[in-house]
Write a protein that holds these residues in place. Structure first.
Motif, PDB file in Angstrom:
ATOM      1  N   ILE A  91      37.893  51.189  42.990  1.00 37.24           N
ATOM      2  CA  ILE A  91      38.229  52.142  41.929  1.00 37.24           C
ATOM      3  C   ILE A  91      38.467  51.355  40.653  1.00 37.24           C
ATOM      4  CG2 ILE A  91      39.869  53.904  41.181  1.00 37.24           C
ATOM      5  CD1 ILE A  91      40.232  54.670  44.096  1.00 37.24           C
TER       6      ILE A  91
ATOM      7  N   TYR B  48      34.721  57.285  38.661  1.00 40.40           N
ATOM      8  CA  TYR B  48      35.645  58.101  39.453  1.00 40.40           C
ATOM      9  C   TYR B  48      36.284  59.210  38.618  1.00 40.40           C
ATOM     10  CZ  TYR B  48      35.474  55.140  43.621  1.00 40.40           C
ATOM     11  OH  TYR B  48      35.075  54.484  44.758  1.00 40.40           O
TER      12      TYR B  48
ATOM     13  N   LEU C  70      37.636  59.447  48.597  1.00 39.74           N
ATOM     14  CA  LEU C  70      37.462  58.224  47.811  1.00 39.74           C
ATOM     15  C   LEU C  70      37.839  57.031  48.684  1.00 39.74           C
ATOM     16  CD1 LEU C  70      39.247  59.418  44.533  1.00 39.74           C
ATOM     17  CD2 LEU C  70      36.884  59.824  45.250  1.00 39.74           C
TER      18      LEU C  70
ATOM     19  N   THR D 200      42.038  49.889  44.895  1.00 39.96           N
ATOM     20  CA  THR D 200      42.266  50.123  43.462  1.00 39.96           C
ATOM     21  C   THR D 200      42.060  48.829  42.692  1.00 39.96           C
ATOM     22  OG1 THR D 200      43.838  51.882  43.921  1.00 39.96           O
ATOM     23  CG2 THR D 200      43.921  50.887  41.729  1.00 39.96           C
TER      24      THR D 200
ATOM     25  N   ASP E  54      45.229  56.370  38.838  1.00 37.25           N
ATOM     26  CA  ASP E  54      46.040  56.259  40.053  1.00 37.25           C
ATOM     27  C   ASP E  54      47.179  57.268  40.030  1.00 37.25           C
ATOM     28  OD1 ASP E  54      44.490  54.227  41.009  1.00 37.25           O
ATOM     29  OD2 ASP E  54      45.823  52.623  40.358  1.00 37.25           O
TER      30      ASP E  54
ATOM     31  N   LEU F  93      45.847  60.732  40.730  1.00 39.55           N
ATOM     32  CA  LEU F  93      45.577  60.955  42.143  1.00 39.55           C
ATOM     33  C   LEU F  93      46.864  61.185  42.932  1.00 39.55           C
ATOM     34  CD1 LEU F  93      42.836  58.270  42.955  1.00 39.55           C
ATOM     35  CD2 LEU F  93      42.494  60.734  42.737  1.00 39.55           C
TER      36      LEU F  93
ATOM     37  N   LYS G 117      45.652  66.817  46.678  1.00 39.46           N
ATOM     38  CA  LYS G 117      45.818  65.631  47.516  1.00 39.46           C
ATOM     39  C   LYS G 117      46.208  66.028  48.937  1.00 39.46           C
ATOM     40  CE  LYS G 117      48.352  61.276  47.916  1.00 39.46           C
ATOM     41  NZ  LYS G 117      49.437  60.427  47.366  1.00 39.46           N
TER      42      LYS G 117
ATOM     43  N   HIS H 187      41.083  63.340  49.225  1.00 42.58           N
ATOM     44  CA  HIS H 187      41.624  62.327  50.130  1.00 42.58           C
ATOM     45  C   HIS H 187      41.283  60.938  49.594  1.00 42.58           C
ATOM     46  CE1 HIS H 187      42.358  65.414  53.234  1.00 42.58           C
ATOM     47  NE2 HIS H 187      41.217  65.941  52.774  1.00 42.58           N
ATOM     48  N   GLN H 188      42.257  60.042  49.695  1.00 40.79           N
ATOM     49  CA  GLN H 188      42.061  58.665  49.241  1.00 40.79           C
ATOM     50  C   GLN H 188      42.605  57.709  50.298  1.00 40.79           C
ATOM     51  OE1 GLN H 188      44.365  57.382  45.894  1.00 40.79           O
ATOM     52  NE2 GLN H 188      43.115  55.558  45.521  1.00 40.79           N
TER      53      GLN H 188
END
Length: 433
Positions: free
Chosen positions: A262, A268, A289, A293, A301, A304, A310, A315-316
């Motif tokens: 990221i 993104y 994702l 980072t 960030d 997110l 979320k 979803h990360q």
């Protein structure tokens, strides 16, 4: 009355480290601001002439210490193990090395992974050094010894993925730009050949070496076939906690996957803007994702971390193992690749090997990727990108944009990559020039 005790040996060691770091920082800036010229000019004039020895030394400085789970490190891991296996079968004199300060030491590559040794490498005239790993700082630390090696008659080949810190410095920190430029200058002074990951990078290579570093004569170069078969990369293992729930959420609705660090150039922010546009319009689409980072992404960030979707449609999982990555590729509906610039675009190739349709920004490096890749305009705004995603997913659901059995561009494996590199490095032409 309180007293403070100073542990002088530790105090002095700390002070010396700080002084060395400061001196190194100044040296890097001097080199960057023009000091590289004498380095490059001297090395282009001086060179021993010796028959090739057949010994090849491959740099694994970064990955032998820490596998950061990036695309570059998937390449390095896959190619190094396959090179080791092929060399053993064919009886090649191949060795692996790492950098400690300004020396190379041997690395053992085996079934258990990498093992650094304390055995120093002793180069001889006619040997060949190949910088497989992307190790900016290691090459800098070795710059004077590399110069001595070149004068002795050692040959040098490098692998270049892109020139983005040079061509688009706005996406990187100033120290990274300086480190990258110095890395290229050292390559300009020492290189006998360069592997490139795409024809676009190869074309850039010759322009940059001539205009930025004064190498009028073209450096021999070779575009390597880029593998993308994760299973052959000696994949990392491990499934994070709660991963089954993620896969279930991906299968519950059409889900788009993005893979990559990221960072600013990866697009993104554009992707999330477009998804928010679609969610507001009532579209039930998931976005996953995958990737660590990077830099200059603090605001994203925070966005997110507090996003209303979320854990539901957004979803990360962050950095995950190759084993987990294979599972999310298999579970997703399609892969989105909105990057602004790439040297190759490994996630696109990986997606195609998994039979997943791809929507990507229209970049020259992606030419010829086949019918399973649809492109959106490089300057698309949020509504335009959202419309492109909606139309694309509609076509995918109807059976369009599928990966054909015989794609227009071959889907290479990592063995193809390793074989191409070994074939070129082992080609003996009688003397080092």
């Amino acid at each position: 009355m309180s007293t403070t005790r100073f542990h002088y040996p530790q105090f002095l060691r700390t002070a010396r480290r700080r002084i060395r770091r400061f001196q190194d920082k100044l040296a890097k800036k001097r080199f960057y601001r023009g000091g590289w010229r004498s380095y490059v000019d001297d090395l282009r004039r001086t060179r021993g002439d010796h028959p090739a020895s057949g010994r090849i030394y491959v740099d694994l400085t970064v990955i032998s210490d820490n596998d950061a789970a990036t695309g570059i490190q998937r390449l390095v891991r896959a190619v190094s193990f396959l090179m080791a296996r092929t060399a053993e079968l064919d009886g090649m004199d191949l060795h692996f090395v790492y950098t400690h300060r300004d020396r190379h030491f041997h690395v053992d590559v085996g079934a258990d992974g990498y093992r650094r040794t304390d055995t120093p490498v002793i180069y001889q005239p006619g040997d060949l050094f190949f910088a497989l790993d992307y190790a900016l700082d290691a090459l800098w630390q070795m710059r004077h010894r590399l110069a001595d090696m070149r004068r002795m008659g050692v040959r040098f080949w490098y692998l270049v993925h892109d020139f983005l810190p040079l061509t688009d410095p706005q996406w990187f920190s100033e120290p990274t730009v300086i480190r990258f430029y110095n890395w290229l200058a050292i390559i300009a002074g020492t290189a006998d050949g360069i592997f490139c990951v795409s024809p676009v990078v190869e074309r850039q290579l010759h322009v940059i070496m001539a205009t930025q570093f004064g190498r009028a004569e073209p450096i021999p170069s070779c575009v390597i076939p880029m593998g993308a078969d994760i299973a052959a990369s000696r994949p990392s293992r491990g499934i994070p906690e709660g991963f089954d729930e993620l896969l279930a959420a991906m299968r519950a609705r059409p889900t788009i996957l993005m893979v990559g660090t990221i960072e600013p150039r990866k697009g993104y922010q554009d992707a999330l803007d477009a998804m928010e546009y679609l969610w507001a319009d009532g579209q039930d689409i998931g976005l996953v994702l995958v990737g660590g980072t990077g830099w200059k992404m603090e605001a994203f960030d925070a966005r997110l971390a507090t996003h209303a979707e979320k854990g539901r449609r957004l979803h990360q999982p962050g950095k995950i193992s190759d084993e987990a990555l294979e599972r999310v590729y298999a579970a997703c509906t399609a892969v989105l690749f909105p990057s602004y610039a790439e040297g190759f675009g490994l996630p696109m190739a990986e997606a195609l090997r998994f039979g997943k349709p791809v929507l990507a920004r229209d970049l020259p490096v992606f030419e010829g990727r086949g019918n399973a890749v649809r492109f959106f305009d490089a300057q698309a705004d949020t509504p335009t990108l959202a419309c492109a995603i909606r139309s694309w997913l509609t076509d995918v659901a109807a059976g369009g944009n599928q990966v054909p059995a015989s794609p227009a561009q071959p889907l290479y494996g990592w063995q193809d990559t390793a074989d191409a590199i070994l074939s070129r490095l082992s080609r003996q032409d009688g003397a080092v020039r």
